[in-house]
Motif scaffolding. Structure first.
Motif, PDB file in Angstrom:
ATOM      1  N   ARG A 279       0.879  -1.211  -0.100  1.00 31.37           N
ATOM      2  CA  ARG A 279      -0.066   0.047   0.022  1.00 31.37           C
ATOM      3  C   ARG A 279       0.956   1.314   0.029  1.00 31.37           C
ATOM      4  O   ARG A 279       0.644   2.241  -0.650  1.00 31.37           O
ATOM      5  CB  ARG A 279      -1.047  -0.036   1.142  1.00 31.37           C
ATOM      6  CG  ARG A 279      -1.953  -0.935   1.234  1.00 31.37           C
ATOM      7  CD  ARG A 279      -2.817  -1.125   2.332  1.00 31.37           C
ATOM      8  NE  ARG A 279      -4.143  -2.204   2.415  1.00 31.37           N
ATOM      9  CZ  ARG A 279      -4.564  -2.488   3.604  1.00 31.37           C
ATOM     10  NH1 ARG A 279      -4.130  -2.147   4.733  1.00 31.37           N
ATOM     11  NH2 ARG A 279      -5.551  -3.430   3.159  1.00 31.37           N
ATOM     12  N   THR A 280       1.996   1.099   0.733  1.00 31.47           N
ATOM     13  CA  THR A 280       2.871   2.531   0.994  1.00 31.47           C
ATOM     14  C   THR A 280       3.557   2.879  -0.662  1.00 31.47           C
ATOM     15  O   THR A 280       3.677   3.731  -0.951  1.00 31.47           O
ATOM     16  CB  THR A 280       3.914   2.215   2.000  1.00 31.47           C
ATOM     17  OG1 THR A 280       2.942   2.171   3.231  1.00 31.47           O
ATOM     18  CG2 THR A 280       4.868   3.424   1.994  1.00 31.47           C
ATOM     19  N   LEU A 281       4.027   1.751  -1.074  1.00 32.99           N
ATOM     20  CA  LEU A 281       4.764   1.613  -2.516  1.00 32.99           C
ATOM     21  C   LEU A 281       3.895   2.092  -3.603  1.00 32.99           C
ATOM     22  O   LEU A 281       4.245   3.046  -4.348  1.00 32.99           O
ATOM     23  CB  LEU A 281       5.546   0.541  -2.693  1.00 32.99           C
ATOM     24  CG  LEU A 281       6.647   0.062  -1.758  1.00 32.99           C
ATOM     25  CD1 LEU A 281       7.356  -1.221  -2.460  1.00 32.99           C
ATOM     26  CD2 LEU A 281       7.716   1.278  -1.705  1.00 32.99           C
ATOM     27  N   ALA A 282       2.626   1.765  -3.416  1.00 30.63           N
ATOM     28  CA  ALA A 282       1.606   2.117  -4.426  1.00 30.63           C
ATOM     29  C   ALA A 282       1.194   3.312  -4.353  1.00 30.63           C
ATOM     30  O   ALA A 282       0.971   4.296  -5.365  1.00 30.63           O
ATOM     31  CB  ALA A 282       0.275   1.154  -4.189  1.00 30.63           C
ATOM     32  N   ALA A 283       1.223   3.955  -3.008  1.00 33.00           N
ATOM     33  CA  ALA A 283       0.864   5.474  -3.013  1.00 33.00           C
ATOM     34  C   ALA A 283       2.172   6.567  -3.440  1.00 33.00           C
ATOM     35  O   ALA A 283       1.875   7.483  -3.447  1.00 33.00           O
ATOM     36  CB  ALA A 283       0.283   5.624  -1.583  1.00 33.00           C
ATOM     37  N   PHE A 284       3.280   5.772  -3.243  1.00 34.28           N
ATOM     38  CA  PHE A 284       4.392   6.594  -3.027  1.00 34.28           C
ATOM     39  C   PHE A 284       5.349   6.704  -4.602  1.00 34.28           C
ATOM     40  O   PHE A 284       6.142   7.493  -4.809  1.00 34.28           O
ATOM     41  CB  PHE A 284       5.339   6.323  -1.899  1.00 34.28           C
ATOM     42  CG  PHE A 284       6.475   7.130  -1.360  1.00 34.28           C
ATOM     43  CD1 PHE A 284       5.907   8.513  -1.377  1.00 34.28           C
ATOM     44  CD2 PHE A 284       7.606   6.741  -0.981  1.00 34.28           C
ATOM     45  CE1 PHE A 284       7.058   9.740  -0.776  1.00 34.28           C
ATOM     46  CE2 PHE A 284       8.482   7.899  -0.749  1.00 34.28           C
ATOM     47  CZ  PHE A 284       8.244   9.126  -0.529  1.00 34.28           C
ATOM     48  N   THR A 285       5.256   5.344  -5.112  1.00 31.95           N
ATOM     49  CA  THR A 285       5.732   5.197  -6.287  1.00 31.95           C
ATOM     50  C   THR A 285       4.745   4.653  -7.277  1.00 31.95           C
ATOM     51  O   THR A 285       3.829   4.486  -7.101  1.00 31.95           O
ATOM     52  CB  THR A 285       6.977   3.874  -6.133  1.00 31.95           C
ATOM     53  OG1 THR A 285       6.358   2.950  -5.950  1.00 31.95           O
ATOM     54  CG2 THR A 285       7.824   4.432  -5.189  1.00 31.95           C
ATOM     55  N   ARG A 286       5.485   4.561  -8.699  1.00 32.54           N
ATOM     56  CA  ARG A 286       4.571   3.761  -9.642  1.00 32.54           C
ATOM     57  C   ARG A 286       4.947   2.264  -9.537  1.00 32.54           C
ATOM     58  O   ARG A 286       5.758   1.782 -10.162  1.00 32.54           O
ATOM     59  CB  ARG A 286       5.211   4.341 -11.104  1.00 32.54           C
ATOM     60  CG  ARG A 286       4.827   5.821 -11.184  1.00 32.54           C
ATOM     61  CD  ARG A 286       5.605   6.245 -12.288  1.00 32.54           C
ATOM     62  NE  ARG A 286       5.473   7.585 -12.888  1.00 32.54           N
ATOM     63  CZ  ARG A 286       6.184   8.631 -12.077  1.00 32.54           C
ATOM     64  NH1 ARG A 286       7.277   8.346 -11.369  1.00 32.54           N
ATOM     65  NH2 ARG A 286       6.092   9.896 -12.658  1.00 32.54           N
ATOM     66  N   LEU A 287       4.259   1.460  -8.542  1.00 35.56           N
ATOM     67  CA  LEU A 287       4.498   0.037  -8.302  1.00 35.56           C
ATOM     68  C   LEU A 287       3.774  -0.587  -9.115  1.00 35.56           C
ATOM     69  O   LEU A 287       2.658  -0.446  -9.627  1.00 35.56           O
ATOM     70  CB  LEU A 287       3.922   0.019  -6.908  1.00 35.56           C
ATOM     71  CG  LEU A 287       4.197  -1.633  -6.450  1.00 35.56           C
ATOM     72  CD1 LEU A 287       5.712  -1.709  -6.129  1.00 35.56           C
ATOM     73  CD2 LEU A 287       3.207  -1.703  -5.189  1.00 35.56           C
ATOM     74  N   GLU A 288       4.307  -1.605  -9.746  1.00 36.42           N
ATOM     75  CA  GLU A 288       4.017  -2.564 -10.587  1.00 36.42           C
ATOM     76  C   GLU A 288       3.182  -3.730  -9.672  1.00 36.42           C
ATOM     77  O   GLU A 288       2.246  -4.557  -9.926  1.00 36.42           O
ATOM     78  CB  GLU A 288       4.735  -3.163 -11.708  1.00 36.42           C
ATOM     79  CG  GLU A 288       3.969  -4.023 -12.491  1.00 36.42           C
ATOM     80  CD  GLU A 288       4.899  -4.672 -13.474  1.00 36.42           C
ATOM     81  OE1 GLU A 288       5.828  -5.330 -13.573  1.00 36.42           O
ATOM     82  OE2 GLU A 288       4.981  -3.824 -14.924  1.00 36.42           O
ATOM     83  N   GLY A 289       4.122  -4.214  -8.750  1.00 32.90           N
ATOM     84  CA  GLY A 289       3.786  -5.408  -8.038  1.00 32.90           C
ATOM     85  C   GLY A 289       5.183  -5.948  -7.064  1.00 32.90           C
ATOM     86  O   GLY A 289       6.273  -5.239  -7.280  1.00 32.90           O
TER      87      GLY A 289
END
Length: 447
Positions: free
Chosen positions: A188-198
């Protein structure tokens, strides 16, 4: 929307959001961030009131020494660009407002990535982001832009560095469940803070891999820097550590940083396959990577520990080699039916690499390949761990090779390369000057 002036149509969405959230009071503090030579998150916490005036003015002053120190923050005096003779003056962090993100773990706080300038307002040659921008400008002079997808592996460990999970099944959803609730918070944090693919589990106990969405090269580097910062903070809040040490366990898999690279011209993919194989431009790029891989290895593997990964059957490369969709090669060519997905993967980077230097060095080799217009040898198949010239066997060898490649130094900046190599050399000297417990056990009574 108004705040110290009207926000025009040219303002990007992140910049508009920042201005609006300062204006309505939902952001009260902003982290002004930059990277030190080895990719550690540096910065200042600035109150939102007055932030814009300083951000649009001189920027935020800090001591230049933080751009010239090694892993334990020891300043290296024999650098060309900063040293005691120069008095370690101030440099200035100038926020790139287009990089604004709300800080996921601290309500009311934002985060912006900065460019570093000196007193004369010129980009600091010690700034890793500036080094990447320099390479991108040279690529643009050839008519191309670059897109990069970054994959970072790291371990989630107990505070003492020990593993808290024994299973090592890569891609295991069962393993992922065993890492809860940390893994969900991380996602959740990376999805909000970066362009996370998975995110998926990897090949070591508690090892995971985070994949970032393929995007423009500078944005990819910014995302990778944020990923490392955020992963460490999420783990800390769960009583764990996120370690990007490349080889924390002798008996387990190392952690790498893989780059997926493609070139584009006028918004269209430039690596469009020809007859199901690499086109001429892609072959130039591969040839450049192969020719300069020994000398750019340093910029993706700056620590002593990183070279323990280059071993047969390790899923890290061991030789200067290329192949098609073959994970034993250092350079992996991926020719896809969709031209926008056709790309080249560089697999030699270590997880602790500074992402700006890692991407800059890879693209510098691509620039050199395009300029030279040489073609690579035929792609090889099978197990490539025993084929080709070995990658540098140690940090010391990598430093020597990096400082001998005038072509790459000319693209990255000769003084920047010199100083990065000297900072890395301090790591090598500290290591070679230390008598280890292993040596004492092996030789004290047997010599």
């Amino acid at each position: 929307m108004t705040l110290n002036g009207t926000v025009g149509a040219a303002a990007t969405t992140p910049e508009r959001e920042l201005l609006g959230r300062i204006d309505d009071g939902s952001i009260t503090e902003i982290e002004v961030a930059w990277s030190d030579p080895f990719g550690h998150a540096q910065g200042k916490r600035i109150p939102a009131a007055g932030f814009l005036q300083r951000a649009r003015g001189s920027g935020f002053a800090f001591c230049e020494a933080s751009l010239g120190w090694n892993a334990d923050a020891t300043v290296i005096d024999n650098l060309r660009l900063t040293n005691w003779a120069g008095g370690y003056p101030d440099v200035y962090a100038v926020p790139d407002l287009t990089t604004f993100r709300p800080l996921p773990w601290r309500p009311g706080a934002g985060h912006v990535i900065s460019d570093i300038v000196s007193h004369d307002r010129r980009p600091s040659l010690l700034d890793p982001r500036a080094v990447l921008k320099r390479v991108l400008a040279q690529l643009a002079s050839l008519g191309y832009t670059a897109k990069v997808g970054v994959e970072l592996e790291f371990y989630l460990l107990n505070p003492d560095g020990s593993a808290f999970q024994n299973d090592i099944h890569a891609y295991s959803l069962e393993n992922a469940n065993a890492l809860e609730p940390l893994l969900t918070d991380l996602h959740r944090t990376l999805a909000a803070f970066t362009r996370l693919e998975g995110i998926e589990t990897e090949y070591g106990p508690g090892q995971v891999e985070a994949n970032l969405i393929y995007t423009d090269a500078l944005e990819a580097a910014d995302d990778a820097a944020r990923l490392k910062y955020a992963a460490k903070e999420v783990a800390r809040r769960h009583g764990r550590i996120a370690s990007f040490m490349p080889k924390p366990f002798s008996e387990h898999s190392g952690s790498s940083a893989h780059l997926h690279v493609s070139l584009w011209r006028d918004g269209a993919p430039a690596f469009v396959p020809r007859d199901g194989q690499e086109n001429e431009l892609a072959r130039y790029a591969i040839a450049g990577l192969l020719e300069h891989l020994p000398s750019i290895t340093l910029f993706g593997a700056h620590s002593v520990n990183a070279y323990r990964r280059f071993a047969p059957d390790s899923f890290a490369p061991a030789t200067v080699s290329w192949s098609r969709d073959n994970r034993s090669a250092a350079v992996r060519s991926l020719v896809e039916s969709d031209p926008t997905a056709t790309r080249i993967e560089l697999r030699s980077g270590a997880s602790d690499a500074n992402p700006y230097w890692l991407i800059a060095a890879a693209l510098a080799a691509v620039v050199a390949g395009i300029r030279a217009q040489r073609t690579p040898p035929p792609a090889e198949g099978g197990n490539l761990y025993e084929k080709g010239v070995p990658l540098p066997e140690s940090l010391g060898v990598a430093i020597a090779l990096a400082t001998q490649d005038d072509t790459i130094a000319g693209i990255l900046g000769a003084d920047s390369v010199h100083d990065f190599a000297e900072i890395a050399r301090s790591e090598w000297q500290a290591y070679t000057g230390h008598v280890s417990d292993w040596e004492r056990r092996r030789y004290l009574a047997n010599s």
